[in-house]
Design a protein around this motif. Sequence first.
Motif, short mmCIF file in Angstrom:
data_model
loop_
_atom_site.label_atom_id
_atom_site.label_comp_id
_atom_site.label_asym_id
_atom_site.label_seq_id
_atom_site.Cartn_x
_atom_site.Cartn_y
_atom_site.Cartn_z
N PHE A 73 0.93 -1.16 -0.09
CA PHE A 73 -0.13 0.06 -0.05
C PHE A 73 1.04 1.32 -0.07
N GLN A 74 2.26 1.05 0.00
CA GLN A 74 3.36 2.23 -0.22
C GLN A 74 2.84 3.19 0.86
N ILE A 75 3.17 2.96 2.18
CA ILE A 75 2.93 3.56 3.34
C ILE A 75 4.27 4.36 3.61
N ASN A 76 3.88 5.59 4.03
CA ASN A 76 5.05 6.46 4.05
C ASN A 76 5.81 6.47 5.39
N ASN A 77 7.07 6.40 5.37
CA ASN A 77 7.96 6.13 6.49
C ASN A 77 8.15 7.52 7.21
N LYS A 78 7.86 8.75 6.80
CA LYS A 78 7.77 9.85 7.76
C LYS A 78 6.67 9.87 8.94
N TYR A 79 5.64 9.26 8.51
CA TYR A 79 4.40 9.37 9.50
C TYR A 79 3.92 8.18 9.88
N TRP A 80 4.20 7.09 9.25
CA TRP A 80 3.39 5.71 9.85
C TRP A 80 4.41 4.55 10.10
N CYS A 81 5.80 4.65 9.80
CA CYS A 81 6.57 3.28 10.12
C CYS A 81 7.89 3.81 10.34
N GLN A 82 8.79 3.15 11.20
CA GLN A 82 10.15 3.66 11.48
C GLN A 82 11.01 2.87 10.49
#
Length: 141
Positions: A73-82
């Motif tokens: 789902f191309q989840i963004n690393n600035k906001y959602w994951c480390q």
Amino acid sequence: MKAVLVICVLSVIVSSIHGRTMDRCTLAREMSALGVPRDQLDKWTCIAKHESSFRTSVVGPANSNGSNDYGIFQINNKYWCQPADGRFSYNECKLSCNALLTDNISNSVKCAQKIQRQQGWKAWSTWKYCSGSLPSISDCF
């Protein structure tokens, strides 16, 4: 016999490196088994198609702010994951970005649902392809 064992081990290693490429119905069935409402599956499968071509191991190129997007789902690393490199992240899903790159999509689904609840479907830039009439997902079940 040893050759067969070596080939089996190598294929497991290669598939874990390259991840899994799903199809629309496989994704829909797995998401349904994880508790995603069936009336949302056409939207989720459309997003996955346009974000990652149904691939679990995709890390997108750097965005304009230097962040990257992870997984099916191309989840963004600035906001959602480390991210693994220790860069700052709000890490709202409380997980490593690498956890979004596995063949087991449960972390990706849980995080994507959280994003959708907080920001709606427009959180994905590809929503423009998915906001209209979509093919029924019922043929997958």
